[in-house]
Design a protein around this motif. Structure first.
Motif, short mmCIF file in Angstrom:
data_model
loop_
_atom_site.label_atom_id
_atom_site.label_comp_id
_atom_site.label_asym_id
_atom_site.label_seq_id
_atom_site.Cartn_x
_atom_site.Cartn_y
_atom_site.Cartn_z
N LEU A 34 0.83 -1.21 0.00
CA LEU A 34 0.00 0.00 0.00
C LEU A 34 0.87 1.26 0.00
O LEU A 34 1.78 1.39 0.80
N VAL A 35 0.56 2.18 -0.92
CA VAL A 35 1.23 3.49 -0.98
C VAL A 35 0.15 4.56 -1.07
O VAL A 35 -0.70 4.50 -1.95
N PRO A 36 0.15 5.54 -0.16
CA PRO A 36 1.03 5.69 0.99
C PRO A 36 0.71 4.65 2.06
O PRO A 36 -0.43 4.22 2.20
N ASN A 37 1.72 4.26 2.81
CA ASN A 37 1.57 3.14 3.74
C ASN A 37 0.75 3.47 4.98
O ASN A 37 0.41 2.58 5.73
N ASP A 38 0.40 4.74 5.18
CA ASP A 38 -0.43 5.09 6.34
C ASP A 38 -1.91 5.27 5.95
O ASP A 38 -2.71 5.77 6.73
N ALA A 39 -2.28 4.85 4.74
CA ALA A 39 -3.68 4.93 4.31
C ALA A 39 -4.50 3.88 5.06
O ALA A 39 -3.96 2.90 5.58
N ASN A 46 -13.28 -5.00 7.19
CA ASN A 46 -12.45 -5.21 8.38
C ASN A 46 -11.13 -4.45 8.18
O ASN A 46 -10.42 -4.69 7.20
N LYS A 47 -10.82 -3.56 9.11
CA LYS A 47 -9.60 -2.78 9.00
C LYS A 47 -8.39 -3.68 9.20
O LYS A 47 -8.32 -4.45 10.16
N VAL A 48 -7.44 -3.57 8.28
CA VAL A 48 -6.21 -4.37 8.33
C VAL A 48 -5.03 -3.47 7.99
O VAL A 48 -5.21 -2.32 7.60
N SER A 49 -3.85 -4.01 8.12
CA SER A 49 -2.65 -3.28 7.71
C SER A 49 -2.12 -3.91 6.43
O SER A 49 -2.49 -5.04 6.08
N SER A 50 -1.25 -3.20 5.73
CA SER A 50 -0.65 -3.79 4.54
C SER A 50 0.32 -4.87 4.98
O SER A 50 0.70 -4.96 6.14
N GLY A 51 0.68 -5.71 4.05
CA GLY A 51 1.58 -6.82 4.37
C GLY A 51 0.94 -8.14 3.97
O GLY A 51 0.11 -8.20 3.07
N THR A 52 1.35 -9.20 4.65
CA THR A 52 0.91 -10.54 4.30
C THR A 52 -0.34 -10.95 5.08
O THR A 52 -0.40 -10.77 6.29
N GLU A 59 -14.36 -14.60 -2.63
CA GLU A 59 -14.41 -13.24 -3.16
C GLU A 59 -14.25 -12.23 -2.02
O GLU A 59 -14.89 -12.36 -0.97
N TYR A 60 -13.40 -11.24 -2.23
CA TYR A 60 -13.10 -10.23 -1.22
C TYR A 60 -13.17 -8.83 -1.82
O TYR A 60 -12.71 -8.61 -2.93
N SER A 61 -13.71 -7.90 -1.04
CA SER A 61 -13.73 -6.50 -1.42
C SER A 61 -12.60 -5.80 -0.66
O SER A 61 -12.54 -5.88 0.57
N ILE A 62 -11.71 -5.16 -1.39
CA ILE A 62 -10.58 -4.47 -0.77
C ILE A 62 -10.69 -2.98 -1.08
O ILE A 62 -10.83 -2.59 -2.25
N THR A 63 -10.66 -2.16 -0.02
CA THR A 63 -10.74 -0.72 -0.19
C THR A 63 -9.59 -0.05 0.55
O THR A 63 -9.11 -0.57 1.56
N ALA A 64 -9.17 1.08 0.03
CA ALA A 64 -8.12 1.86 0.67
C ALA A 64 -8.42 3.34 0.44
O ALA A 64 -8.91 3.72 -0.63
N SER A 65 -8.12 4.15 1.45
CA SER A 65 -8.37 5.58 1.31
C SER A 65 -7.48 6.38 2.25
O SER A 65 -7.01 5.87 3.27
N LYS A 66 -7.27 7.62 1.86
CA LYS A 66 -6.56 8.58 2.71
C LYS A 66 -6.97 9.96 2.26
O LYS A 66 -7.16 10.20 1.05
N PRO A 86 -0.83 -4.83 -5.32
CA PRO A 86 -0.25 -3.50 -5.09
C PRO A 86 -1.34 -2.44 -5.19
O PRO A 86 -2.11 -2.41 -6.15
N ILE A 87 -1.41 -1.57 -4.20
CA ILE A 87 -2.40 -0.49 -4.19
C ILE A 87 -1.66 0.83 -4.10
O ILE A 87 -0.97 1.09 -3.11
N SER A 88 -1.80 1.65 -5.14
CA SER A 88 -1.17 2.97 -5.16
C SER A 88 -2.26 4.02 -5.26
O SER A 88 -2.91 4.15 -6.30
#
Length: 198
Positions: A34-39, A46-52, A59-66, A86-88
């Protein structure tokens, strides 16, 4: 003392291996960059952190925001194979653009990860659908092509499409067999097909 230390190390290694087998059995390794890594990052709300992460296939829905960045939202079908996501996030505000310039290396790294994943997906696709190496195939009498099968959420299945007159359909099936593929194992769609019973 040395033997005791070696015994303790072997016991801990065995215990970790057993734990990993039980915890991760039947799950796929999914690495999210994830970039930026603090998004803010969410998998199925479910809130998670980047990584493994280790996810059960499905089927999964993945969202990221900042704040100041565009939002990312995508649905993935996770199979039993390892996957990189990879999420930019793209900067929109002036402050985010200034911050993104400092993360150029991370954005470039994500582009590389995306390229490797696309290459891996392409290899899997070609292994599953080997007939695509023959397609499209055109003669004066018929055309054989393919399209994505939208009923498969993984995007790895195809429909073999055929443009041919009714009299040439047997020749099309024979051509597929000459290439070494079993036509009964393929999803073949004859375009302009008329059901004789209607």
């Amino acid at each position: 003392f040395t033997l005791s230390l070696i015994g303790l190390f072997v016991t801990l290694l065995f215990a970790y291996s057993l734990f990993a087998y039980i915890a991760y059995n039947g799950k796929a390794k999914v690495v999210i960059s994830l970039v930026p890594n603090d998004a803010q990052l969410y998998i199925n709300s479910n809130k998670v952190s980047s990584g493994t992460h280790y996810l059960t296939p499905g089927e999964y829905s993945i969202t990221a925001s900042k704040e100041g960045y565009g939002q990312y939202k995508k649905t993935f079908t996770i199979t039993d194979e390892e996957r990189s996501i990879p999420i930019s996030l793209m900067p929109q505000s002036d402050q985010a653009k200034s911050e993104a310039e400092k993360n150029d290396d991370s954005y470039l790294k994500n582009e590389g990860i995306a390229g490797k994943q696309a290459d891996t997906d392409g290899k899997r696709f070609r292994e599953k659908n080997q007939i695509v190496s023959e397609l499209p195939y055109k003669t004066l009498l018929y055309t054989i092509g393919y399209q994505s099968d939208i009923s498969d959420p993984s995007g790895m299945s195809i429909i073999v499409t055929v443009e041919a007159s009714e009299g040439m359909r047997a020749d099309v099936v024979a051509q597929i067999a000459r290439w070494g593929y079993d036509p009964t194992e393929l999803n073949i769609q004859f375009r302009n097909y008329r059901n004789p019973f209607q």
